[in-house]
Scaffold this active site. Structure first.
Site, PDB file in Angstrom:
ATOM      1  N   ASP A  40      -4.309   0.880  -9.540  1.00  0.00           N
ATOM      2  CA  ASP A  40      -5.745   0.642  -9.699  1.00  0.00           C
ATOM      3  C   ASP A  40      -6.106   0.372 -11.158  1.00  0.00           C
ATOM      4  O   ASP A  40      -6.880  -0.538 -11.467  1.00  0.00           O
ATOM      5  CB  ASP A  40      -6.543   1.851  -9.198  1.00  0.00           C
ATOM      6  N   ASP A  73       2.935   2.145  -4.966  1.00  0.00           N
ATOM      7  CA  ASP A  73       2.928   2.234  -6.441  1.00  0.00           C
ATOM      8  C   ASP A  73       3.535   3.538  -6.955  1.00  0.00           C
ATOM      9  O   ASP A  73       4.318   3.534  -7.898  1.00  0.00           O
ATOM     10  CB  ASP A  73       1.530   1.953  -7.046  1.00  0.00           C
ATOM     11  N   GLU A 123       0.833  -1.204   0.000  1.00  0.00           N
ATOM     12  CA  GLU A 123       0.000   0.000   0.000  1.00  0.00           C
ATOM     13  C   GLU A 123       0.866   1.252   0.000  1.00  0.00           C
ATOM     14  O   GLU A 123       1.836   1.341   0.751  1.00  0.00           O
ATOM     15  CB  GLU A 123      -0.898  -0.028   1.240  1.00  0.00           C
ATOM     16  N   HIS A 124       0.496   2.186  -0.850  1.00  0.00           N
ATOM     17  CA  HIS A 124       1.231   3.448  -1.023  1.00  0.00           C
ATOM     18  C   HIS A 124       2.663   3.184  -1.502  1.00  0.00           C
ATOM     19  O   HIS A 124       3.589   3.925  -1.170  1.00  0.00           O
ATOM     20  CB  HIS A 124       1.215   4.284   0.265  1.00  0.00           C
ATOM     21  N   GLY A 129     -12.895   2.769  -1.478  1.00  0.00           N
ATOM     22  CA  GLY A 129     -11.486   2.405  -1.656  1.00  0.00           C
ATOM     23  C   GLY A 129     -11.305   1.157  -2.500  1.00  0.00           C
ATOM     24  O   GLY A 129     -10.286   0.474  -2.403  1.00  0.00           O
TER      25      GLY A 129
HETATM   26  C1  GLA Z   1      -5.150   4.747  -4.149  1.00  0.00           C
HETATM   27  C2  GLA Z   1      -4.367   5.131  -5.397  1.00  0.00           C
HETATM   28  C3  GLA Z   1      -3.390   4.028  -5.772  1.00  0.00           C
HETATM   29  C4  GLA Z   1      -2.513   3.645  -4.584  1.00  0.00           C
HETATM   30  C5  GLA Z   1      -3.371   3.377  -3.351  1.00  0.00           C
HETATM   31  C6  GLA Z   1      -2.541   3.159  -2.114  1.00  0.00           C
HETATM   32  O1  GLA Z   1      -5.964   3.655  -4.420  1.00  0.00           O
HETATM   33  O2  GLA Z   1      -5.246   5.371  -6.469  1.00  0.00           O
HETATM   34  O3  GLA Z   1      -2.603   4.432  -6.877  1.00  0.00           O
HETATM   35  O4  GLA Z   1      -1.564   4.633  -4.352  1.00  0.00           O
HETATM   36  O5  GLA Z   1      -4.269   4.452  -3.085  1.00  0.00           O
HETATM   37  O6  GLA Z   1      -1.808   1.987  -2.213  1.00  0.00           O
END
Ligand code: GLA
Length: 363
Positions: free
Chosen positions: A183, A47, A44-45, A135
């Protein structure tokens, strides 16, 4: 209220979307294009820091029913939001139009036109089983489905990475969210059966099988609204950039644990960087745990990821911590928030057959 995000019936969605199109436009839709939402098992966080992610597709999709029309006008209408999105392909397509949800589709159509894909005029009706604002990438699902519509009408197709980038650009430039590429790539490439190991530096990917006979991943919606546009997400992106700059690395993907002490004078940046460095290592450890069927360790990695998002990255909320905690109490090997944070969903890992029939009262 918390509830399990159960698979939805794709056929039912198809029928509903065609019916919605007929009621709105007074003629039959020619075709329906769909794209799934996603959940992220771990990573998570990472990418937008050129790191690793491990998402999978949900059995919940956004569908767009379409029929071409004479001329150069485009109209998107939706079962989920008020207001039509209307524009002409012959005039500049601009961001921040009304209604706001239209920015995603305006951005995608504008991107397709500049990539040389011209759909001609059309009407479109949008419906979805992906919970909005939970989310689970309802916005990426909408973008990817919209790109699919233009591909079909233009009679051309984009390579997966080109399509993901085009959709990501729509999110950056039209919706104003500086998201990474996870995503969009997940909505295009991931399946509901496997995990997608994506390296966000070179955008290479491979499927990682999670044997359903051994374990099950459950997605639970906290039903706390989350809004990435509120500035906290953009602030994290900026803090990571700043941390990388101070460390003299291209991105936090290149930073090591040993280097982090150089950020001692910047405690916030140090916490952010520590999360990213360790979370990247956790994704690779998770892939290893899956390879060796070490489900206990995979659960521990999910728990560690949650703690790190709570304490170092500071994107959790007490209600999310409680939700992850109650999932563990219900027998999960590990549980964590998934997605950008500040609400949204949790993912939990259960041994196959060990999940209580009813996870929450009132389910
Ligand atoms: C959101 C963003 C993704 C990613 C996530 C955290 O979904 O759109 O690109 O950064 O948060 O992992």
């Amino acid at each position: 209220m918390t509830r399990i995000v159960a698979p939805a019936d794709t056929q039912l969605l198809d029928v509903r979307t065609r019916r919605g199109f007929g009621a709105r436009f007074g003629r039959a839709a020619e075709f329906v294009i769909t794209a799934p939402g996603r959940a992220n098992l771990i990573g998570e966080h990472t990418d937008y820091n050129d790191g690793y992610v491990l998402p999978f597709a949900l059995a919940r999709r956004t569908a767009i029913a379409v029929s071409p029309r004479e001329g150069r006008a485009v109209c998107f209408s939706s079962a989920l939001a008020r207001g039509d999105v209307e524009f002409s392909l012959d005039e500049p397509i601009v961001p921040r139009g009304e209604p706001a949800w239209g920015d995603y589709v305006r951005g995608v159509v504008a991107g397709c036109l500049s990539a040389g894909l011209d759909p001609g005029g059309f009407d479109a009706w949008v419906d979805s089983d992906v919970p909005v604002g939970a989310g689970l990438s309802s916005s990426a699902a909408l973008e990817v489905a919209a790109a699919g519509v233009v591909e079909r009408l233009a009679g051309a197709s984009l390579a997966p990475l080109a399509k993901a980038r085009l959709c990501q650009r729509a999110e950056h430039e039209f919706a104003g969210v500086p998201c990474g590429i996870m995503d969009q790539m997940a909505s295009i490439l991931a399946t509901t059966d496997d995990l997608l190991l994506l390296d966000c530096r070179d955008n290479s990917w491979r499927q990682v099988a999670l044997p359903g006979s051994e374990v099950e991943v459950v997605v639970v919606d906290s039903e706390l609204p989350h809004d990435l546009g509120q500035g906290e997400f953009a602030l994290r992106v900026e803090q990571c950039r700043e941390a990388a700059r101070r460390l003299g690395v291209r991105s936090l993907r290149d930073a090591t644990r040993e280097q982090l002490s150089a950020l001692a004078g910047y405690p916030v940046l140090q916490r952010r960087a520590q999360h990213v460095v360790e979370e990247n290592a956790r994704v690779l450890a998770a892939v290893d745990a899956i390879r060796t069927n070490d489900w206990t360790h995979l659960g521990v990695l999910l728990d560690e990821s949650h703690q790190s998002l709570r304490d170092l990255y500071e994107v959790s909320r007490p209600e999310m911590d409680d939700l992850a905690g109650s999932l563990r109490c219900a027998g999960a090997l590990g549980a964590r928030m998934t997605g950008g944070g500040f609400g949204g969903c949790a993912v939990a890992l259960f041994r196959a057959g060990s999940r209580p029939e009813r996870l929450f009262s009132g389910e």
